[in-house]
Design a protein around this motif. Structure first.
Motif, mmCIF file in Angstrom:
data_model
loop_
_atom_site.group_PDB
_atom_site.id
_atom_site.type_symbol
_atom_site.label_atom_id
_atom_site.label_comp_id
_atom_site.label_asym_id
_atom_site.label_seq_id
_atom_site.Cartn_x
_atom_site.Cartn_y
_atom_site.Cartn_z
ATOM 1 N N GLY A 254 18.173 -17.335 24.752
ATOM 2 C CA GLY A 254 18.257 -17.172 23.330
ATOM 3 C C GLY A 254 17.224 -18.012 22.618
ATOM 4 N N ASP A 255 17.685 -18.923 21.782
ATOM 5 C CA ASP A 255 16.763 -19.714 20.974
ATOM 6 C C ASP A 255 16.137 -20.866 21.760
ATOM 7 N N ARG A 256 16.583 -21.132 23.002
ATOM 8 C CA ARG A 256 16.031 -22.222 23.806
ATOM 9 C C ARG A 256 15.200 -21.764 24.984
ATOM 10 N N CYS A 257 15.302 -20.508 25.330
ATOM 11 C CA CYS A 257 14.626 -20.027 26.529
ATOM 12 C C CYS A 257 14.051 -18.645 26.265
ATOM 13 N N LEU A 258 12.827 -18.445 26.686
ATOM 14 C CA LEU A 258 12.176 -17.155 26.530
ATOM 15 C C LEU A 258 11.729 -16.682 27.905
ATOM 16 N N PHE A 259 12.243 -15.545 28.346
ATOM 17 C CA PHE A 259 11.817 -14.963 29.609
ATOM 18 C C PHE A 259 10.586 -14.119 29.336
ATOM 19 N N VAL A 260 9.464 -14.539 29.890
ATOM 20 C CA VAL A 260 8.197 -13.897 29.558
ATOM 21 C C VAL A 260 7.774 -12.832 30.556
#
Length: 128
Positions: free
Chosen positions: A1-7
């Motif tokens: 969510g606001d703490r982790c971005l799966f790229v």
């Protein structure tokens, strides 16, 4: 969510590693993780589970945690986030470690030394 971005897949990966502050590898098994080596070659402090070849690929035992110990992994990551100087120092150590032990010319020389030893034994009549 606001703490982790799966790229997802990133190619080339070098710009990504240069842009991040810390690399964390959570693989269950690695013989020699390219992502560990690539992150460290970019001077990034890297944390990983103590599985396979990870302990040898990292510059300090502090960088490893027992497999599945999310709490310890999180604690070490938080320590690096909070301490810029420690992060820089560990990143420099990581860079030096990779260059000293896993750079392509170093690996090629190790392989050549194995071949020379095998040939020396064969030429001297010993079986390898």
């Amino acid at each position: 969510g606001d703490r982790c971005l799966f790229v997802g897949n990133i190619d080339p990966v070098t710009p990504f590693f240069k842009a991040i502050d810390i690399s964390i590898n959570t693989a269950e098994m690695e013989i020699l993780s390219m992502s560990l080596c690539e992150a460290q070659a970019c001077g990034k402090p890297t944390l990983a589970y103590a599985v396979g070849g990870n302990p040898e690929a990292l510059p300090d035992a502090w960088c490893t945690v027992p497999f599945g110990d999310i709490g310890e992994l999180e604690g070490k990551a938080a320590a690096l986030v909070a301490d810029v100087e420690r992060r820089r120092t560990l990143g420099h150590q990581a860079y030096q470690h990779i260059r000293r032990h896993f750079d392509a010319p170093v690996l090629a020389e190790r392989q050549a030394a194995i071949y020379r030893e095998v040939m020396r034994k064969r030429l001297n009549g010993a079986t390898p």
